[in-house]
Design a protein around this motif. Structure first.
Motif, PDB file in Angstrom:
ATOM      1  N   TYR A 146       0.835  -1.200   0.000  1.00 25.33           N
ATOM      2  CA  TYR A 146       0.000   0.000   0.000  1.00 25.33           C
ATOM      3  C   TYR A 146       0.876   1.258   0.000  1.00 25.33           C
ATOM      4  N   VAL A 180      -3.216   0.428  -3.820  1.00 31.54           N
ATOM      5  CA  VAL A 180      -3.012  -0.899  -3.280  1.00 31.54           C
ATOM      6  C   VAL A 180      -2.572  -1.819  -4.404  1.00 31.54           C
ATOM      7  N   ARG A 196      -0.508  -9.432   4.896  1.00 31.95           N
ATOM      8  CA  ARG A 196      -1.048 -10.657   4.321  1.00 31.95           C
ATOM      9  C   ARG A 196      -2.418 -10.294   3.782  1.00 31.95           C
ATOM     10  N   GLY A 238      -6.360 -10.948   3.334  1.00 32.24           N
ATOM     11  CA  GLY A 238      -7.334 -11.592   4.196  1.00 32.24           C
ATOM     12  C   GLY A 238      -7.779 -10.697   5.325  1.00 32.24           C
ATOM     13  N   VAL A 239      -8.879 -11.006   5.938  1.00 34.83           N
ATOM     14  CA  VAL A 239      -9.553 -10.074   6.826  1.00 34.83           C
ATOM     15  C   VAL A 239      -8.813  -9.851   8.131  1.00 34.83           C
ATOM     16  N   THR A 240      -7.958 -10.772   8.559  1.00 33.08           N
ATOM     17  CA  THR A 240      -7.267 -10.555   9.833  1.00 33.08           C
ATOM     18  C   THR A 240      -5.892  -9.962   9.661  1.00 33.08           C
ATOM     19  N   GLY A 241      -5.526  -9.617   8.429  1.00 30.80           N
ATOM     20  CA  GLY A 241      -4.163  -9.170   8.175  1.00 30.80           C
ATOM     21  C   GLY A 241      -3.912  -7.731   8.547  1.00 30.80           C
ATOM     22  N   GLU A 242      -3.208  -7.522   9.656  1.00 33.97           N
ATOM     23  CA  GLU A 242      -2.866  -6.163  10.034  1.00 33.97           C
ATOM     24  C   GLU A 242      -1.817  -5.604   9.090  1.00 33.97           C
ATOM     25  N   LEU A 243      -1.731  -4.274   9.057  1.00 32.23           N
ATOM     26  CA  LEU A 243      -0.755  -3.588   8.218  1.00 32.23           C
ATOM     27  C   LEU A 243       0.565  -3.428   8.962  1.00 32.23           C
TER      28      LEU A 243
END
Lengths: 113, 113
Positions: free
Chosen positions: A33, A48, A95, A97-102
């Protein structure tokens, strides 16, 4: 290695210059990003890349041109910028997917004269 | 759409005081929730996260609990230090948001000795 490395840390350029910001990560992240952040504001999404392809362009002016040469590198090419483009430019990766922190780099502080 | 509302800062505290920074959200689907911290002159870094209702994220003495019934994710710390002075951003991530995080406005914390 959990770092995102950005260069340069500081950049001063005139409105007719061409310069580039660089970002590198070796965490195997496939989403990268570019954000722009003005003082005392949240980061604003610019671009992105997902799997090295541009997936989102938040209506950014064409004087900003992103490039993703490979899965570890992200560039932001700058040309004919305006003084209002002066800001902190942050690169991040995640990563998918919905749990992927930046994971953010420390940013490149850009000043346009 | 998704949105995050944070209390307006700055929050000014004396060292060893109790900290609460409020965060509420609106989201489609089931979001993951995050707190990021930005120290002066640096990029953002993940402080803690929670991926489902009633989860508690914790790190460096900070805690936040994912409350689905009140759509909140308030950040707390029992005893703040001068070194905690920073800007804190609440954020959420959902699959309905194309995996792009939505950030709150940020809350500046100033801790005096």
């Amino acid at each position: 290695d959990t770092e995102v490395t950005q260069t340069p840390k500081h950049l001063v350029m005139g409105m007719t210059n061409k310069k580039s910001l660089k970002c590198e990560q070796h965490m195997g992240h496939r989403a990268m990003y570019w954000y722009k952040q003005k003082a005392k504001k949240p980061p604003e999404l610019m671009f992105v890349y997902s799997y090295e392809k541009l997936s989102i362009n938040e209506s950014v002016p064409s004087r900003f041109s992103p490039e993703c040469p490979n899965s570890s590198l992200l560039n932001l090419h700058l040309h004919a910028l305006q003084p209002e483009d002066s800001a902190l430019y942050l690169c991040a990766s995640s990563r998918t997917g919905v749990t992927g922190e930046l994971f953010f780099g420390e940013g490149s502080r850009l000043t346009v004269l | 759409g998704n949105s995050v509302t944070q209390m307006e800062g700055p929050v000014t505290l004396s060292e060893e005081a109790f900290l609460t920074i409020n965060c509420t959200y609106t989201a489609t689907g089931y979001p993951s929730l995050f707190w990021y911290v930005q120290y002066p002159g640096e990029g953002l870094q993940l402080l803690l996260k929670a991926t489902k209702a009633d989860d508690k994220g914790s790190n460096k003495g900070f805690e936040a609990t994912y409350r689905k019934e009140t759509t909140s994710f308030h950040l707390e710390k029992g005893s703040v230090q001068v070194s905690d002075s920073a800007v804190y951003f609440c954020a959420l991530l959902t699959s309905g948001g194309s995996y792009i995080p939505t950030f709150g406005r940020g809350t500046s914390l100033i801790v005096h000795p």
